[in-house]
Design a protein around this motif. Structure first.
Motif, PDB file in Angstrom:
ATOM      1  N   GLN A   1     -16.688   5.605  40.595  1.00 25.63           N
ATOM      2  CA  GLN A   1     -17.842   6.486  40.354  1.00 25.63           C
ATOM      3  C   GLN A   1     -18.168   7.285  41.621  1.00 25.63           C
ATOM      4  OE1 GLN A   1     -20.681   3.573  38.951  1.00 25.63           O
ATOM      5  NE2 GLN A   1     -19.628   3.341  36.998  1.00 25.63           N
TER       6      GLN A   1
ATOM      7  N   GLY B   1     -15.798   0.540  35.859  1.00 20.63           N
ATOM      8  CA  GLY B   1     -16.845   1.542  35.678  1.00 20.63           C
ATOM      9  C   GLY B   1     -16.315   2.945  35.416  1.00 20.63           C
TER      10      GLY B   1
ATOM     11  N   THR C   1     -15.842   4.500  32.568  1.00 22.44           N
ATOM     12  CA  THR C   1     -16.553   5.239  31.518  1.00 22.44           C
ATOM     13  C   THR C   1     -17.724   6.022  32.115  1.00 22.44           C
ATOM     14  OG1 THR C   1     -16.000   3.368  30.127  1.00 22.44           O
ATOM     15  CG2 THR C   1     -17.473   5.026  29.182  1.00 22.44           C
TER      16      THR C   1
HETATM   17  P1  AMP Z   1     -15.947   0.176  32.210  1.00 20.24           P
HETATM   18  O1  AMP Z   1     -14.926  -0.061  33.277  1.00 20.24           O
HETATM   19  O2  AMP Z   1     -16.337   1.602  32.115  1.00 20.24           O
HETATM   20  O3  AMP Z   1     -15.545  -0.431  30.894  1.00 20.24           O
HETATM   21  O4  AMP Z   1     -17.293  -0.610  32.676  1.00 20.24           O
HETATM   22  C1  AMP Z   1     -17.331  -2.012  32.778  1.00 20.24           C
HETATM   23  C2  AMP Z   1     -18.761  -2.539  32.701  1.00 20.24           C
HETATM   24  O5  AMP Z   1     -19.450  -2.332  33.916  1.00 20.24           O
HETATM   25  C3  AMP Z   1     -19.610  -1.940  31.602  1.00 20.24           C
HETATM   26  O6  AMP Z   1     -20.335  -2.971  30.973  1.00 20.24           O
HETATM   27  C4  AMP Z   1     -20.568  -1.008  32.339  1.00 20.24           C
HETATM   28  O7  AMP Z   1     -21.798  -0.886  31.655  1.00 20.24           O
HETATM   29  C5  AMP Z   1     -20.720  -1.720  33.674  1.00 20.24           C
HETATM   30  N1  AMP Z   1     -20.952  -0.793  34.803  1.00 20.24           N
HETATM   31  C6  AMP Z   1     -20.273   0.341  35.076  1.00 20.24           C
HETATM   32  N2  AMP Z   1     -20.710   0.918  36.202  1.00 20.24           N
HETATM   33  C7  AMP Z   1     -21.695   0.127  36.677  1.00 20.24           C
HETATM   34  C8  AMP Z   1     -22.548   0.202  37.829  1.00 20.24           C
HETATM   35  N3  AMP Z   1     -22.455   1.193  38.711  1.00 20.24           N
HETATM   36  N4  AMP Z   1     -23.454  -0.789  38.008  1.00 20.24           N
HETATM   37  C9  AMP Z   1     -23.543  -1.802  37.105  1.00 20.24           C
HETATM   38  N5  AMP Z   1     -22.775  -1.935  36.001  1.00 20.24           N
HETATM   39  C10 AMP Z   1     -21.860  -0.975  35.784  1.00 20.24           C
END
Ligand code: AMP
Length: 182
Positions: free
Chosen positions: A30, A52, A54
Protein backbone atom coordinates in the motif's frame (compact mmCIF):
# COMPACT_ATOMS: atom_id res chain seq x y z
CA UNK A 1 8.05 5.58 12.54
CA UNK A 2 6.19 4.07 9.61
CA UNK A 3 4.39 6.19 7.03
CA UNK A 4 0.68 7.00 7.51
CA UNK A 5 -2.26 6.82 5.08
CA UNK A 6 -2.53 10.64 5.25
CA UNK A 7 1.13 10.97 4.20
CA UNK A 8 0.40 8.75 1.18
CA UNK A 9 -2.02 11.42 -0.05
CA UNK A 10 -5.41 10.04 0.97
CA UNK A 11 -8.02 12.53 2.17
CA UNK A 12 -8.72 13.14 5.88
CA UNK A 13 -12.24 11.68 5.52
CA UNK A 14 -10.93 8.50 3.96
CA UNK A 15 -8.18 8.19 6.57
CA UNK A 16 -10.81 8.52 9.31
CA UNK A 17 -12.99 5.86 7.66
CA UNK A 18 -9.96 3.56 7.39
CA UNK A 19 -9.25 3.95 11.06
CA UNK A 20 -12.82 2.89 11.85
CA UNK A 21 -12.33 -0.17 9.62
CA UNK A 22 -9.20 -1.08 11.62
CA UNK A 23 -6.67 0.11 9.03
CA UNK A 24 -4.19 2.25 10.98
CA UNK A 25 -0.93 1.76 9.09
CA UNK A 26 -0.37 1.04 5.38
CA UNK A 27 1.15 -2.32 4.51
CA UNK A 28 4.34 -2.21 2.35
CA UNK A 29 2.49 -2.72 -0.96
CA UNK A 30 0.00 0.00 0.00
CA UNK A 31 2.81 2.41 0.89
CA UNK A 32 4.48 1.78 -2.48
CA UNK A 33 1.45 1.52 -4.74
CA UNK A 34 -0.93 4.23 -3.50
CA UNK A 35 1.10 7.42 -4.29
CA UNK A 36 1.78 6.65 -8.00
CA UNK A 37 -1.87 5.71 -8.53
CA UNK A 38 -3.00 8.97 -6.90
CA UNK A 39 -0.72 10.64 -9.46
CA UNK A 40 -2.72 8.82 -12.19
CA UNK A 41 0.03 6.42 -13.12
CA UNK A 42 -0.48 2.80 -14.13
CA UNK A 43 1.18 0.31 -11.84
CA UNK A 44 1.97 -3.39 -11.66
CA UNK A 45 2.30 -4.86 -8.18
CA UNK A 46 3.41 -8.23 -6.90
CA UNK A 47 2.85 -9.26 -3.29
CA UNK A 48 1.82 -12.32 -1.32
CA UNK A 49 -1.74 -13.21 -0.37
CA UNK A 50 -2.79 -11.34 2.74
CA UNK A 51 -0.44 -8.42 2.10
CA UNK A 52 -3.21 -5.87 1.58
CA UNK A 53 -3.19 -5.84 -2.24
CA UNK A 54 -6.91 -5.21 -2.54
CA UNK A 55 -6.78 -1.96 -0.57
CA UNK A 56 -3.58 -1.03 -2.43
CA UNK A 57 -5.55 -0.70 -5.68
CA UNK A 58 -8.99 0.09 -4.23
CA UNK A 59 -8.06 3.08 -2.04
CA UNK A 60 -6.67 5.37 -4.77
CA UNK A 61 -9.72 4.67 -6.94
CA UNK A 62 -12.05 5.21 -4.00
CA UNK A 63 -10.37 8.48 -3.16
CA UNK A 64 -10.86 9.77 -6.74
CA UNK A 65 -14.46 8.53 -6.96
CA UNK A 66 -15.36 10.23 -3.67
CA UNK A 67 -13.74 13.47 -4.92
CA UNK A 68 -15.63 13.32 -8.23
CA UNK A 69 -19.02 12.79 -6.52
CA UNK A 70 -21.94 10.64 -7.61
CA UNK A 71 -22.10 10.84 -11.37
CA UNK A 72 -23.11 7.55 -12.94
CA UNK A 73 -24.72 6.83 -16.27
CA UNK A 74 -27.05 3.84 -16.65
CA UNK A 75 -25.35 0.50 -17.33
CA UNK A 76 -21.86 1.87 -16.77
CA UNK A 77 -19.12 1.24 -14.19
CA UNK A 78 -16.50 3.80 -13.25
CA UNK A 79 -13.96 1.23 -12.08
CA UNK A 80 -13.69 -2.37 -13.26
CA UNK A 81 -11.81 -5.02 -11.33
CA UNK A 82 -11.32 -8.32 -13.12
CA UNK A 83 -10.54 -11.43 -11.08
CA UNK A 84 -9.96 -15.04 -12.19
CA UNK A 85 -12.39 -16.72 -9.77
CA UNK A 86 -15.74 -16.11 -8.16
CA UNK A 87 -14.27 -16.55 -4.67
CA UNK A 88 -11.68 -13.86 -5.25
CA UNK A 89 -14.25 -11.52 -6.82
CA UNK A 90 -16.53 -11.88 -3.78
CA UNK A 91 -13.61 -11.13 -1.42
CA UNK A 92 -12.63 -8.05 -3.42
CA UNK A 93 -16.17 -6.66 -3.32
CA UNK A 94 -16.31 -7.28 0.44
CA UNK A 95 -13.08 -5.34 0.96
CA UNK A 96 -14.30 -2.45 -1.21
CA UNK A 97 -17.55 -2.33 0.78
CA UNK A 98 -15.57 -2.26 4.01
CA UNK A 99 -13.33 0.54 2.78
CA UNK A 100 -16.19 2.63 1.40
CA UNK A 101 -18.52 2.31 4.36
CA UNK A 102 -20.18 5.67 4.98
CA UNK A 103 -19.33 7.03 1.51
CA UNK A 104 -21.88 7.19 -1.31
CA UNK A 105 -20.21 4.50 -3.35
CA UNK A 106 -21.93 1.60 -5.10
CA UNK A 107 -20.52 -1.80 -5.95
CA UNK A 108 -21.70 -4.73 -8.08
CA UNK A 109 -20.56 -8.26 -8.80
CA UNK A 110 -20.71 -10.03 -12.16
CA UNK A 111 -19.91 -13.73 -11.89
CA UNK A 112 -20.48 -16.83 -13.95
CA UNK A 113 -22.51 -19.73 -12.63
CA UNK A 114 -25.26 -17.66 -11.02
CA UNK A 115 -28.35 -15.98 -12.42
CA UNK A 116 -27.54 -12.93 -14.50
CA UNK A 117 -30.89 -11.24 -13.83
CA UNK A 118 -29.98 -9.74 -10.44
CA UNK A 119 -26.53 -8.76 -11.77
CA UNK A 120 -28.03 -6.90 -14.72
CA UNK A 121 -30.56 -5.20 -12.44
CA UNK A 122 -27.84 -4.03 -10.08
CA UNK A 123 -25.76 -2.50 -12.89
CA UNK A 124 -28.78 -0.86 -14.57
CA UNK A 125 -28.51 2.52 -12.75
CA UNK A 126 -24.69 2.53 -13.15
CA UNK A 127 -22.17 1.62 -10.45
CA UNK A 128 -18.89 2.94 -9.11
CA UNK A 129 -17.05 -0.37 -8.67
CA UNK A 130 -17.78 -3.43 -10.74
CA UNK A 131 -15.96 -6.63 -9.75
CA UNK A 132 -16.23 -9.30 -12.42
CA UNK A 133 -14.93 -12.56 -13.79
CA UNK A 134 -14.00 -12.14 -17.48
CA UNK A 135 -16.32 -14.74 -19.05
CA UNK A 136 -19.63 -13.49 -17.66
CA UNK A 137 -18.63 -9.87 -18.15
CA UNK A 138 -17.91 -10.59 -21.82
CA UNK A 139 -21.44 -12.02 -22.16
CA UNK A 140 -23.04 -8.96 -20.56
CA UNK A 141 -21.02 -6.57 -22.73
CA UNK A 142 -22.02 -8.51 -25.85
CA UNK A 143 -25.67 -8.36 -24.83
CA UNK A 144 -25.33 -4.62 -24.15
CA UNK A 145 -26.31 -5.00 -20.50
CA UNK A 146 -23.15 -3.13 -19.61
CA UNK A 147 -21.34 -0.34 -21.38
CA UNK A 148 -17.63 0.06 -20.51
CA UNK A 149 -17.12 3.39 -22.26
CA UNK A 150 -17.23 5.29 -18.92
CA UNK A 151 -14.80 2.92 -17.22
CA UNK A 152 -11.72 4.94 -16.33
CA UNK A 153 -10.02 2.47 -13.98
CA UNK A 154 -9.16 -1.10 -14.90
CA UNK A 155 -7.58 -3.52 -12.44
CA UNK A 156 -6.46 -7.04 -13.31
CA UNK A 157 -6.25 -8.87 -9.99
CA UNK A 158 -4.13 -12.03 -10.03
CA UNK A 159 -3.44 -11.25 -13.68
CA UNK A 160 -0.99 -14.15 -14.00
CA UNK A 161 -3.62 -16.65 -12.89
CA UNK A 162 -6.27 -15.07 -15.10
CA UNK A 163 -4.02 -15.47 -18.13
CA UNK A 164 -3.04 -19.02 -17.09
CA UNK A 165 -6.75 -19.84 -17.05
CA UNK A 166 -7.05 -18.80 -20.69
CA UNK A 167 -8.87 -15.50 -20.26
CA UNK A 168 -6.41 -13.55 -22.44
CA UNK A 169 -8.84 -12.85 -25.29
CA UNK A 170 -11.67 -11.84 -22.97
CA UNK A 171 -9.33 -9.57 -21.01
CA UNK A 172 -8.03 -7.95 -24.22
CA UNK A 173 -11.54 -7.36 -25.56
CA UNK A 174 -12.73 -5.95 -22.24
CA UNK A 175 -9.68 -3.67 -21.88
CA UNK A 176 -10.25 -2.32 -25.40
CA UNK A 177 -13.80 -1.34 -24.48
CA UNK A 178 -12.74 0.70 -21.44
CA UNK A 179 -11.61 4.30 -21.41
CA UNK A 180 -8.55 4.53 -19.14
CA UNK A 181 -6.73 7.73 -18.31
CA UNK A 182 -9.56 10.22 -18.54
P1 AMP B 1 -5.67 -8.75 0.98
O1 AMP B 1 -4.22 -9.10 0.84
O2 AMP B 1 -6.04 -7.58 0.15
O3 AMP B 1 -6.57 -9.94 0.78
O4 AMP B 1 -5.89 -8.28 2.52
C1 AMP B 1 -5.72 -9.18 3.59
C2 AMP B 1 -6.47 -8.70 4.84
O5 AMP B 1 -5.77 -7.65 5.48
C3 AMP B 1 -7.88 -8.22 4.60
O6 AMP B 1 -8.72 -8.73 5.61
C4 AMP B 1 -7.78 -6.70 4.73
O7 AMP B 1 -9.00 -6.14 5.20
C5 AMP B 1 -6.66 -6.55 5.74
N1 AMP B 1 -5.86 -5.32 5.55
C6 AMP B 1 -5.36 -4.85 4.39
N2 AMP B 1 -4.64 -3.74 4.58
C7 AMP B 1 -4.67 -3.48 5.90
C8 AMP B 1 -4.11 -2.45 6.72
N3 AMP B 1 -3.36 -1.47 6.21
N4 AMP B 1 -4.34 -2.50 8.05
C9 AMP B 1 -5.09 -3.51 8.57
N5 AMP B 1 -5.66 -4.51 7.87
C10 AMP B 1 -5.45 -4.50 6.54
Amino acid sequence: MSITFAELGLSADLVAALKTAGFETPTPIQAKAIPPQLANRDIMGIAQTGSGKTAAFALPILSRIIALGTKRRPKTARALILAPTRELAVQIEDTIKLLSRGAHVSTALVLGGVSRFSQVKRIAPGVDFLVATPGRLTDLVREKDIDLSDTTWLVLDEADRMLDMGFINDVRRIAKGTHPGR
